[in-house]
Design a protein around this motif. Sequence first.
Motif, short mmCIF file in Angstrom:
data_model
loop_
_atom_site.label_atom_id
_atom_site.label_comp_id
_atom_site.label_asym_id
_atom_site.label_seq_id
_atom_site.Cartn_x
_atom_site.Cartn_y
_atom_site.Cartn_z
N GLU A 1 -10.37 37.47 70.79
CA GLU A 1 -11.24 38.08 69.79
C GLU A 1 -10.87 39.54 69.56
O GLU A 1 -10.87 40.03 68.42
CB GLU A 1 -12.69 37.94 70.22
N ARG B 1 -13.42 27.44 74.75
CA ARG B 1 -14.26 28.50 75.31
C ARG B 1 -13.93 29.81 74.62
O ARG B 1 -12.78 30.03 74.22
CB ARG B 1 -14.03 28.67 76.83
N ARG B 2 -14.91 30.68 74.50
CA ARG B 2 -14.67 31.99 73.89
C ARG B 2 -13.65 32.77 74.70
O ARG B 2 -13.63 32.71 75.93
CB ARG B 2 -15.97 32.80 73.83
N SER B 3 -12.81 33.50 74.02
CA SER B 3 -11.83 34.35 74.69
C SER B 3 -11.98 35.77 74.16
O SER B 3 -11.68 36.04 72.99
CB SER B 3 -10.41 33.84 74.43
N ARG B 4 -12.46 36.65 75.01
CA ARG B 4 -12.62 38.05 74.59
C ARG B 4 -11.28 38.67 74.22
O ARG B 4 -11.18 39.47 73.30
CB ARG B 4 -13.30 38.85 75.69
N LEU C 1 -9.38 30.47 65.96
CA LEU C 1 -10.14 31.04 67.08
C LEU C 1 -11.43 30.26 67.33
O LEU C 1 -11.87 30.12 68.47
CB LEU C 1 -10.45 32.51 66.81
N SER C 2 -12.01 29.71 66.25
CA SER C 2 -13.24 28.94 66.39
C SER C 2 -13.01 27.61 67.08
O SER C 2 -13.96 26.98 67.56
CB SER C 2 -13.90 28.72 65.03
N HIS D 1 -19.16 33.17 60.76
CA HIS D 1 -19.33 33.42 62.19
C HIS D 1 -18.10 33.05 63.02
O HIS D 1 -18.14 33.15 64.25
CB HIS D 1 -20.55 32.65 62.70
N TRP D 2 -17.04 32.60 62.40
CA TRP D 2 -15.83 32.27 63.15
C TRP D 2 -15.33 33.49 63.91
O TRP D 2 -15.11 33.45 65.11
CB TRP D 2 -14.73 31.78 62.21
N HIS D 3 -15.10 34.57 63.20
CA HIS D 3 -14.69 35.85 63.80
C HIS D 3 -15.09 36.91 62.78
O HIS D 3 -14.44 37.07 61.76
CB HIS D 3 -13.19 35.86 64.06
#
Length: 309
Positions: free
Chosen positions: A78, A72-75, A67-68, A10-12
């Motif tokens: 990703e 905060r998530r970065s679209r 990336l994990s 689930h990392w990417h």
Amino acid sequence: MTIALRRAAHWHRPLMVFVYAMAVLTVISAVGILVDSRVLTGSPIWLKPFKFAVSFVVYGTTLAWMLSLLPRRSRIAEWAGTVIVAMAVIEMVVIVGQVLRGTTSHYNGTSPLNAALFTAMGAAIMVLFAAHFVIGIVVLIRRLTDRAAARAVGWGLGLSLLGMLAAVPMVLPMQEPGIDGISGAHAVGVLDGGPGLPLLGWSTTGGDLRIGHFVGLHALQALPILAILLSRFLGTRLDEHTRARLVVVAGAAYGVLTVLLTWQALRGQPLLRPDALTLAAVAALTVATATATGLVLARRRSPELALAA
């Protein structure tokens, strides 16, 4: 172990699916090396897909893990990771396809199709470079909470770009061997496909630009591993600032080493047969790195004092 693998998946997702596909290709290529007797430019024909597949397994896993780590998530990051997957797929399709056709993928302009495929690979790598750069910018903007980890990830991403740039001389006019249809080479001073180190294949009779390329790329793993080891074994003796500074010293030394190895190769010199000038440069780098490390350690504070401050 099962839980860890599930988390990694689930990392990417695109990167990890690509990693699993490359792991399968690694096995297929290993079998190909054993059962396919064809030889291309002095090496088993399936060796190039094997090395590229292993490299992409390591690269993709490391990038997905990084990336994990973002707070905060970065679209944008990703999407950049997904673009990297698409470009890597193009490269691997060409490499494997050319193996199946019994010809080379790199520097091959012996026919319009071969030239077009090599051009497509070059364009894909340029896009991959840009996407990797975007991820590096995002990591710099969204700093990790741990300073040493932040420095390791940032320097690792940056130096891996330097490693990619170290491959540029392979396709410059000076690397054209004068053979019809061949538009580049990784060896300097000798033809590709000559005597080389086991498995790696790096030339033992001339310079080899793949060395600096390889070393630079793997800063992506080396510096985070260093940060993890510093935290694991010296976390109670060195404060966070000191560990971060040590990572910076290591990153700077690593970058200079990458340039030094590329410079050595451009002079047509085998890795294991350095001349006095190369040895002097290595000695200077060693002394500078040791001095910088000593200065950082001399300024260190105990974790308790750092916490109190």
